[in-house]
Design a protein around this motif. Structure first.
Motif, PDB file in Angstrom:
ATOM      1  N   ARG A 194       9.822   3.191  -0.597  1.00  0.00           N
ATOM      2  CA  ARG A 194       8.440   3.604  -0.329  1.00  0.00           C
ATOM      3  C   ARG A 194       8.067   4.775  -1.224  1.00  0.00           C
ATOM      4  O   ARG A 194       8.920   5.578  -1.606  1.00  0.00           O
ATOM      5  CB  ARG A 194       8.269   4.018   1.137  1.00  0.00           C
ATOM      6  CG  ARG A 194       8.740   2.979   2.135  1.00  0.00           C
ATOM      7  CD  ARG A 194       7.702   1.907   2.358  1.00  0.00           C
ATOM      8  NE  ARG A 194       8.141   0.939   3.353  1.00  0.00           N
ATOM      9  CZ  ARG A 194       7.311   0.242   4.122  1.00  0.00           C
ATOM     10  NH1 ARG A 194       6.014   0.403   4.001  1.00  0.00           N
ATOM     11  NH2 ARG A 194       7.792  -0.623   4.993  1.00  0.00           N
TER      12      ARG A 194
ATOM     13  N   LYS B 155      -3.486   7.206   6.861  1.00  0.00           N
ATOM     14  CA  LYS B 155      -2.392   7.056   5.903  1.00  0.00           C
ATOM     15  C   LYS B 155      -1.077   7.524   6.518  1.00  0.00           C
ATOM     16  O   LYS B 155      -0.037   6.866   6.367  1.00  0.00           O
ATOM     17  CB  LYS B 155      -2.706   7.854   4.629  1.00  0.00           C
ATOM     18  CG  LYS B 155      -1.663   7.684   3.534  1.00  0.00           C
ATOM     19  CD  LYS B 155      -2.016   8.509   2.311  1.00  0.00           C
ATOM     20  CE  LYS B 155      -3.265   7.982   1.623  1.00  0.00           C
ATOM     21  NZ  LYS B 155      -3.509   8.699   0.328  1.00  0.00           N
TER      22      LYS B 155
ATOM     23  N   GLY C 130       0.441   5.034   8.795  1.00  0.00           N
ATOM     24  CA  GLY C 130       1.118   4.007   8.023  1.00  0.00           C
ATOM     25  C   GLY C 130       2.498   4.455   7.552  1.00  0.00           C
ATOM     26  O   GLY C 130       3.446   3.663   7.537  1.00  0.00           O
ATOM     27  N   TYR C 131       2.608   5.733   7.167  1.00  0.00           N
ATOM     28  CA  TYR C 131       3.905   6.262   6.760  1.00  0.00           C
ATOM     29  C   TYR C 131       4.914   6.169   7.915  1.00  0.00           C
ATOM     30  O   TYR C 131       6.087   5.819   7.704  1.00  0.00           O
ATOM     31  CB  TYR C 131       3.777   7.730   6.343  1.00  0.00           C
ATOM     32  CG  TYR C 131       3.015   7.985   5.069  1.00  0.00           C
ATOM     33  CD1 TYR C 131       2.624   6.946   4.233  1.00  0.00           C
ATOM     34  CD2 TYR C 131       2.679   9.280   4.696  1.00  0.00           C
ATOM     35  CE1 TYR C 131       1.924   7.193   3.064  1.00  0.00           C
ATOM     36  CE2 TYR C 131       1.986   9.541   3.530  1.00  0.00           C
ATOM     37  CZ  TYR C 131       1.601   8.496   2.716  1.00  0.00           C
ATOM     38  OH  TYR C 131       0.908   8.749   1.563  1.00  0.00           O
TER      39      TYR C 131
ATOM     40  N   SER D 171       4.892   4.077  10.407  1.00  0.00           N
ATOM     41  CA  SER D 171       5.287   2.677  10.572  1.00  0.00           C
ATOM     42  C   SER D 171       6.336   2.277   9.535  1.00  0.00           C
ATOM     43  O   SER D 171       7.303   1.571   9.846  1.00  0.00           O
ATOM     44  CB  SER D 171       4.056   1.772  10.453  1.00  0.00           C
ATOM     45  OG  SER D 171       3.197   1.939  11.558  1.00  0.00           O
TER      46      SER D 171
ATOM     47  N   TRP E  29      -2.685   0.607  12.950  1.00  0.00           N
ATOM     48  CA  TRP E  29      -1.233   0.778  12.992  1.00  0.00           C
ATOM     49  C   TRP E  29      -0.723   0.813  14.430  1.00  0.00           C
ATOM     50  O   TRP E  29       0.440   1.092  14.661  1.00  0.00           O
ATOM     51  CB  TRP E  29      -0.831   2.074  12.276  1.00  0.00           C
ATOM     52  CG  TRP E  29      -1.170   2.059  10.830  1.00  0.00           C
ATOM     53  CD1 TRP E  29      -2.192   2.725  10.222  1.00  0.00           C
ATOM     54  CD2 TRP E  29      -0.513   1.337   9.791  1.00  0.00           C
ATOM     55  NE1 TRP E  29      -2.209   2.465   8.889  1.00  0.00           N
ATOM     56  CE2 TRP E  29      -1.190   1.615   8.592  1.00  0.00           C
ATOM     57  CE3 TRP E  29       0.587   0.478   9.762  1.00  0.00           C
ATOM     58  CZ2 TRP E  29      -0.804   1.067   7.373  1.00  0.00           C
ATOM     59  CZ3 TRP E  29       0.969  -0.065   8.549  1.00  0.00           C
ATOM     60  CH2 TRP E  29       0.289   0.236   7.380  1.00  0.00           C
TER      61      TRP E  29
END
Length: 223
Positions: free
Chosen positions: A78, A133, A136-137, A139, A175
């Motif tokens: 990532r 954002k 999302g990180y 997740s 999310w």
């Protein structure tokens, strides 16, 4: 592990890029190099971020005994890092903590971090995309750790700007997350006061900390 290390390195890289090359120096002297100004502004933002992470690390050192705290971790595969990852003594889950250093005031007007129409604002600036954002990180971190997403709690701590009511709980439907935004002044008390935030270290906590250590290397390490 040092908090803010990768952010500080990115700030230095941006400063160096902005100042590199003879022609850029000429343009900067003429006052017309907008690219350099953008790079320098980005570098300043990174520097502020690094300061925020260091301030958070100082606060986290005050947590009760039994907490395991990691700083500046990479997520394999990532393109983002995690500012702070915490395992409480109960081992009930993992807190992924993001540090923000936002303005206390702008042009003489206070910048309150608050929900406006369901979106997070700092003063008049819409910061909601940063919240989405970050969710999302978290997740992505759950997937890397190989644990259910519900085991990770996303928390943002804000330095500088006061937070309305000291805490905001912000749903991020995309999310399936609620991101908790805390004022820096209440961070330690909130974490220590959560279920499982105090007490002896359980075997589950030892296992979770070992999983984090094994899976998420510190930024800049050879792991």
């Amino acid at each position: 592990m040092t908090a803010g290390g990768s952010t500080s390195r990115e700030a230095a890289r941006l400063h160096a890029q902005a100042r590199r090359g003879w022609w850029r120096q000429v343009l900067r002297w003429c006052g017309i190099n907008t690219t350099d100004r953008r790079l320098e502004a980005a570098a300043v933002r990174q520097e502020q971020g690094s300061i925020g992470e260091q301030q958070t690390a100082i606060l986290l050192a005050r947590l009760p005994a039994g907490w395991t705290v990691f700083h500046d971790l990479a997520v394999p595969g990532r393109r983002f890092n995690l500012d702070h990852v915490l395992v409480p003594p109960s081992g009930l889950g993992v807190i992924v903590l993001d540090s923000k250093k936002w303005r206390r005031s702008y042009q003489g007007r206070p910048c309150l971090t608050a929900l406006v129409g369901g979106r997070v604002h700092c003063g008049e600036q819409d910061r909601h995309e940063q919240i989405v954002k970050f969710a999302g990180y978290v997740s992505g971190a759950a997937a890397a750790l190989g644990v259910p997403a519900g085991m990770l709690m996303p928390v943002i701590v804000v330095h500088g700007s006061p937070v309305a009511g000291d805490r905001l709980d912000v749903p991020v439907p995309a999310w399936e997350r609620t991101v908790h935004i805390l004022a820096a002044d209440v961070l330690v008390a909130t974490l220590a006061g959560m279920p499982g935030g105090r007490g002896p270290v359980k075997p589950a906590a030892v296992d979770l900390a070992a999983r984090v250590r094994r899976t998420l290397p510190q930024c800049g390490s050879a792991a």
